[in-house]
Design a protein around this motif. Structure first.
Motif, PDB file in Angstrom:
ATOM      1  N   GLU A 487      -4.402   6.028   0.477  1.00 58.97           N
ATOM      2  CA  GLU A 487      -4.187   6.739   1.736  1.00 58.97           C
ATOM      3  C   GLU A 487      -5.283   6.392   2.748  1.00 58.97           C
ATOM      4  O   GLU A 487      -5.007   6.242   3.941  1.00 58.97           O
ATOM      5  N   ARG A 488      -6.511   6.240   2.284  1.00 54.47           N
ATOM      6  CA  ARG A 488      -7.595   5.828   3.187  1.00 54.47           C
ATOM      7  C   ARG A 488      -7.349   4.420   3.716  1.00 54.47           C
ATOM      8  O   ARG A 488      -7.587   4.134   4.889  1.00 54.47           O
ATOM      9  N   LEU A 489      -6.880   3.541   2.852  1.00 59.17           N
ATOM     10  CA  LEU A 489      -6.578   2.173   3.280  1.00 59.17           C
ATOM     11  C   LEU A 489      -5.499   2.164   4.350  1.00 59.17           C
ATOM     12  O   LEU A 489      -5.617   1.447   5.357  1.00 59.17           O
ATOM     13  N   ILE A 490      -4.457   2.946   4.170  1.00 57.77           N
ATOM     14  CA  ILE A 490      -3.364   2.981   5.149  1.00 57.77           C
ATOM     15  C   ILE A 490      -3.874   3.497   6.490  1.00 57.77           C
ATOM     16  O   ILE A 490      -3.523   2.965   7.555  1.00 57.77           O
ATOM     17  N   ARG A 491      -4.719   4.507   6.481  1.00 56.93           N
ATOM     18  CA  ARG A 491      -5.258   5.026   7.748  1.00 56.93           C
ATOM     19  C   ARG A 491      -6.172   3.984   8.399  1.00 56.93           C
ATOM     20  O   ARG A 491      -6.188   3.843   9.627  1.00 56.93           O
ATOM     21  N   GLY A 532       4.430   2.638 -11.393  1.00 56.73           N
ATOM     22  CA  GLY A 532       3.458   1.596 -11.108  1.00 56.73           C
ATOM     23  C   GLY A 532       3.477   1.134  -9.668  1.00 56.73           C
ATOM     24  O   GLY A 532       3.123  -0.016  -9.379  1.00 56.73           O
ATOM     25  N   ARG A 533       3.875   2.030  -8.723  1.00 59.35           N
ATOM     26  CA  ARG A 533       3.988   1.630  -7.329  1.00 59.35           C
ATOM     27  C   ARG A 533       3.242   2.583  -6.415  1.00 59.35           C
ATOM     28  O   ARG A 533       3.190   3.793  -6.667  1.00 59.35           O
ATOM     29  N   LEU A 534       2.687   2.018  -5.355  1.00 58.41           N
ATOM     30  CA  LEU A 534       2.097   2.778  -4.257  1.00 58.41           C
ATOM     31  C   LEU A 534       2.938   2.532  -3.019  1.00 58.41           C
ATOM     32  O   LEU A 534       3.314   1.378  -2.730  1.00 58.41           O
ATOM     33  N   GLN A 535       3.242   3.588  -2.271  1.00 62.02           N
ATOM     34  CA  GLN A 535       4.111   3.459  -1.103  1.00 62.02           C
ATOM     35  C   GLN A 535       3.514   4.201   0.080  1.00 62.02           C
ATOM     36  O   GLN A 535       2.806   5.200  -0.080  1.00 62.02           O
ATOM     37  N   ALA A 536       3.829   3.702   1.271  1.00 61.78           N
ATOM     38  CA  ALA A 536       3.395   4.355   2.505  1.00 61.78           C
ATOM     39  C   ALA A 536       4.323   3.929   3.634  1.00 61.78           C
ATOM     40  O   ALA A 536       5.022   2.911   3.528  1.00 61.78           O
ATOM     41  N   GLY A 542       7.062   2.872  20.070  1.00 64.04           N
ATOM     42  CA  GLY A 542       7.814   1.858  20.798  1.00 64.04           C
ATOM     43  C   GLY A 542       8.593   0.905  19.924  1.00 64.04           C
ATOM     44  O   GLY A 542       9.158  -0.063  20.435  1.00 64.04           O
ATOM     45  N   THR A 543       8.652   1.144  18.614  1.00 65.29           N
ATOM     46  CA  THR A 543       9.392   0.255  17.717  1.00 65.29           C
ATOM     47  C   THR A 543      10.466   1.047  16.989  1.00 65.29           C
ATOM     48  O   THR A 543      10.314   2.249  16.751  1.00 65.29           O
ATOM     49  N   PRO A 544      11.570   0.394  16.611  1.00 66.09           N
ATOM     50  CA  PRO A 544      12.628   1.098  15.880  1.00 66.09           C
ATOM     51  C   PRO A 544      12.257   1.287  14.425  1.00 66.09           C
ATOM     52  O   PRO A 544      11.654   0.426  13.794  1.00 66.09           O
ATOM     53  N   GLY A 545      12.601   2.436  13.864  1.00 62.46           N
ATOM     54  CA  GLY A 545      12.345   2.683  12.467  1.00 62.46           C
ATOM     55  C   GLY A 545      10.874   2.845  12.153  1.00 62.46           C
ATOM     56  O   GLY A 545      10.020   2.922  13.032  1.00 62.46           O
ATOM     57  N   VAL A 546      10.572   2.903  10.875  1.00 63.27           N
ATOM     58  CA  VAL A 546       9.191   2.984  10.410  1.00 63.27           C
ATOM     59  C   VAL A 546       8.895   1.765   9.553  1.00 63.27           C
ATOM     60  O   VAL A 546       9.776   1.208   8.902  1.00 63.27           O
ATOM     61  N   LEU A 547       7.644   1.341   9.571  1.00 61.91           N
ATOM     62  CA  LEU A 547       7.224   0.183   8.786  1.00 61.91           C
ATOM     63  C   LEU A 547       6.804   0.688   7.409  1.00 61.91           C
ATOM     64  O   LEU A 547       5.840   1.440   7.287  1.00 61.91           O
ATOM     65  N   ALA A 548       7.528   0.287   6.384  1.00 65.87           N
ATOM     66  CA  ALA A 548       7.237   0.720   5.014  1.00 65.87           C
ATOM     67  C   ALA A 548       6.397  -0.336   4.310  1.00 65.87           C
ATOM     68  O   ALA A 548       6.646  -1.535   4.439  1.00 65.87           O
ATOM     69  N   VAL A 549       5.396   0.129   3.564  1.00 67.33           N
ATOM     70  CA  VAL A 549       4.524  -0.755   2.788  1.00 67.33           C
ATOM     71  C   VAL A 549       4.561  -0.284   1.338  1.00 67.33           C
ATOM     72  O   VAL A 549       4.416   0.907   1.067  1.00 67.33           O
ATOM     73  N   ALA A 550       4.769  -1.225   0.434  1.00 68.57           N
ATOM     74  CA  ALA A 550       4.817  -0.888  -0.985  1.00 68.57           C
ATOM     75  C   ALA A 550       3.995  -1.898  -1.770  1.00 68.57           C
ATOM     76  O   ALA A 550       4.022  -3.096  -1.488  1.00 68.57           O
TER      77      ALA A 550
END
Length: 683
Positions: A487-491, A532-536, A542-550
């Motif tokens: 979570e710190r990395l994503i922020r 075994g997965r991390l998701q954010a 100004g962009t459509p949708g959300v950017l998902a990172v896994a």
């Protein structure tokens, strides 16, 4: 904290002795993770109108020249996000009687689609004083949460909760702001609850008693919409509200160097080549930052406003000796702000590289600040603070009348604010822009030790090994440590990307209303042990949708993706061709997947294969296309730190590459039904 009801009012001085500066936070939660709103502030005179368009503060005019209002921007909250506003009530001009605090949605979105609409007000020490939640926003696109208003020598707060169906344009127009949109003339007439002159507060713990008899002086209701005569001449459109001085930003194109060869290095104001030890790095970094804060008022104010500091003359100091028992203590720095003969003081404790903050050291500085009447202690390091999980656990003596606020600032946040100013928003003069550029160059240098979050922690390697050999069990505390580091990395990535593109980038936290951040992280830790997965998810304005990172720790692969709705007009093949054309500059290894009714996945393939044959994206069974999922993959780094082969660098590189080559080419207007753009006020 005092809970308010709609129409209620309370005197701020009755809740705290430290209300010369306050921070108001507007918050909401979105079930989809994509809902958002923009805050706005209107300074009104006795006639209930702004004195000029400069009294209207919104996303294009975030700060008042006198420092009375400063929009601090959004930050993640446990169940959504909060937009914070700093008010220096001692700097509010005498001609301002009321301060209206509102928010608006855009592109047809309504407040009824958001949950947990709330406003909180905190004093200068960060102590929450009051809270007002509204559950009846209805189908409106603008909402007045509350207002601050004068009563005698002090200020009061009123909980309003009234909506405007005509959005930002209708709200601003009714308060006397000129709007560049015909929608501003549509009717909207909510009525503000009048003040009966008596406080509605029945009881506030620790608060002084409010006088029972207060002369009745009802404030003006919200003005009704302007009525235009049938033959009235059209209003001349003028420029948008601007600050008094012209803003200076650095040019994007780098000037040609006069050096004879590439080995020549440009002279720098803040050299980093001589730094050899952590202590030297901490001293140099502290001195560099504090000196730039004092010399560039826009930058210094931006950092300290979030900590409740007033707008005033700032001086900064390093290596100050303060008495503490038999051994004097030397904090890394001191910040002092003077306004109206009053001083606001904060002690600064700095760490660089991966060095952690020491709780006992910070505790000493909190005790010193409390004894000397200082307002705050600011810790500064590469780590990122999480909501509900403080970096340093210190004890605050609640018996003391004087409260000391403990704040944390990440080096990534410092770089983010500097980049926003010099690249996107501008500063007062070219010398200030140059100073910020030198600061940014220093922070980014490998030897400065100020790179932001750069270590996944000691639990990272054991957890990865436990996932590989399937020995990691649910409830293992090391999994929770990894989730917090993730979570710190994503922020950290949000700060970096937001500074580069000049847009708000926030992590999306899909959680139930009122849920505890710790419980949410515990669920993520259990998911990590099982799958075994991390998701954010990242929401980029100004962009459509959300950017998902896994991050799949079983396969060692990273994935960045975005789901976009299919255009509502045109034949299926036309939609597919249009998408492929929009992705002309995207990498050939981009994966494109068709989404069909029922949530099932449809045809998929790489962009390299689909470019000559867009028809391969069409479902063979004729199912209705609902959207497309675009994905990029990358191998996961092996080390826990921010080295070239590290996990952190790999995630950063993937997110930035995906945005630069894919997301930036996706226009909302291409993937969504045509909707009106944000209504931008003009002078």
């Amino acid at each position: 904290m005092y809970e308010m009801v709609k129409g209620g009012n309370v005197e701020l001085a009755a809740l705290s002795d430290n209300v010369d500066a306050v921070i108001v936070s507007l918050g909401w939660a979105s079930p989809t993770g994509e809902g958002d709103a923009d805050v706005s502030v209107l300074l009104l005179g006795a006639d209930g109108k702004v004195r000029s368009d400069a009294d209207f503060h919104f996303y294009n005019n975030p700060s008042a020249a006198d420092g009375s209002v400063h929009l601090l921007g959004k930050q993640p909250a446990g169940e959504g996000s909060e937009d914070r506003i700093s008010f220096d009530l001692t700097a509010v001009p005498a001609g301002v009687e009321r301060i209206v605090i509102a928010a608006s949605r855009y592109e047809g979105a309504l407040f009824s689609e958001l949950d947990d609409l709330r406003v909180t007000l905190s004093d200068a020490s960060g102590e929450p004083l009051l809270r007002f939640a509204t559950d009846d926003a209805d189908s409106v696109s603008a909402l007045i949460f509350g207002e601050l208003y004068r009563r005698g020598e002090g200020w009061k707060f009123r909980a309003v909760g009234q909506g405007y169906a005509t959005g930002l344009a209708g709200l601003a127009t009714d308060f006397g702001v000129d709007i560049e949109d015909d929608a501003a003339d549509e009717p909207a007439a909510p009525v503000m609850p009048e003040d009966d002159g008596k406080p509605d507060m029945k009881e506030a713990k620790g608060a002084a008693t409010v006088a029972e008899q207060e002369p009745p002086a009802p404030l003006p209701a919200v003005p009704s919409p302007r009525q235009h005569a049938e033959n009235a001449e059209p209003k001349k459109v003028t420029a948008r509200p601007r600050t008094a001085k012209k803003k200076v930003t650095l040019p994007k194109a780098v000037k040609k160097s006069l050096a004879e060869n590439e080995s020549w290095k440009a002279a720098r104001l803040f050299p980093v080549t001589a730094l050899k030890s952590d202590r030297e790095r901490e001293m140099r970094a502290t001195s560099v930052l504090l000196s730039v804060m004092a010399q560039v008022p826009e930058f210094g104010r931006r950092l300290t406003a979030a900590f409740g500091a007033p707008a005033g003359r700032m001086e900064t100091f390093t290596e100050v000796s303060l008495p503490h028992g038999d051994t004097p203590r030397r904090p890394d720095g001191v910040i002092r702000v003077e306004r109206g003969g009053k001083l606001w003081t904060a002690l600064v404790e700095t760490k660089t590289n991966g060095n952690p903050l020491k709780p006992d050291q910070v505790q000493v500085y909190v005790d010193i600040a409390a004894r000397r009447g200082y307002e705050a202690v600011i810790t500064l390091s590469n780590d990122v603070a999480l909501e509900g999980s403080p970096l340093v656990d210190v004890k605050i003596d609640r018996r003391r009348k004087h409260k000391v606020a403990l704040w944390h600032l990440s080096w990534a946040e410092v770089a983010h604010q500097a980049q926003l100013l010099i690249r996107h928003e501008g500063v007062g003069n070219s010398a200030h822009a140059w100073l910020l550029q030198e600061l940014l160059h220093y922070l980014r240098h490998d030897n400065s030790g100020c790179h932001g979050f750069q270590n996944m922690g000691a639990a990272w390697v054991p957890v990865r090994r436990g996932i590989d050999d399937e020995t990691l069990c649910q409830g293992d505390p090391r999994a929770l440590e990894v989730v917090e580091s993730w979570e710190r990395l994503i922020r950290h990535i949000c700060l970096g990307l937001g500074g580069e593109i000049g847009q708000k980038v926030l992590p999306v936290q899909r959680a139930r209303r009122g849920s505890d951040p710790g419980a949410r992280r515990a669920r993520m830790a259990d998911q990590l042990c099982r799958e075994g997965r991390l998701q954010a998810e990242l929401r980029i304005e100004g962009t459509p949708g959300v950017l998902a990172v896994a991050a799949d720790l079983r396969t060692g692969k990273l994935r960045a993706s975005v789901e976009i709705p299919a255009p509502e007009q045109g034949y299926p093949l036309t939609r597919a061709k249009r998408l492929i054309r929009r992705l002309a500059e995207a990498p050939a290894d981009l994966h494109v997947e068709t989404l069909v009714d029922g949530g099932m996945g449809g045809p998929r393939g790489t962009l390299e294969r689909l470019r000559p044959e867009p028809g391969d994206l069409l479902p063979k069974n004729g199912s209705q296309i609902t959207g497309f999922r675009l994905s990029l993959f990358k191998g996961m780094g092996s080390s826990r730190g921010n080295t070239e082969s590290g996990f952190i660098r790999s995630v950063e590189t993937l997110v930035h590459r995906f945005y630069d080559t894919v997301v930036v080419h996706l226009d909302r207007s291409v993937t969504r039904r045509t909707a009106p753009a944000r209504q931008v006020p003009t002078k």
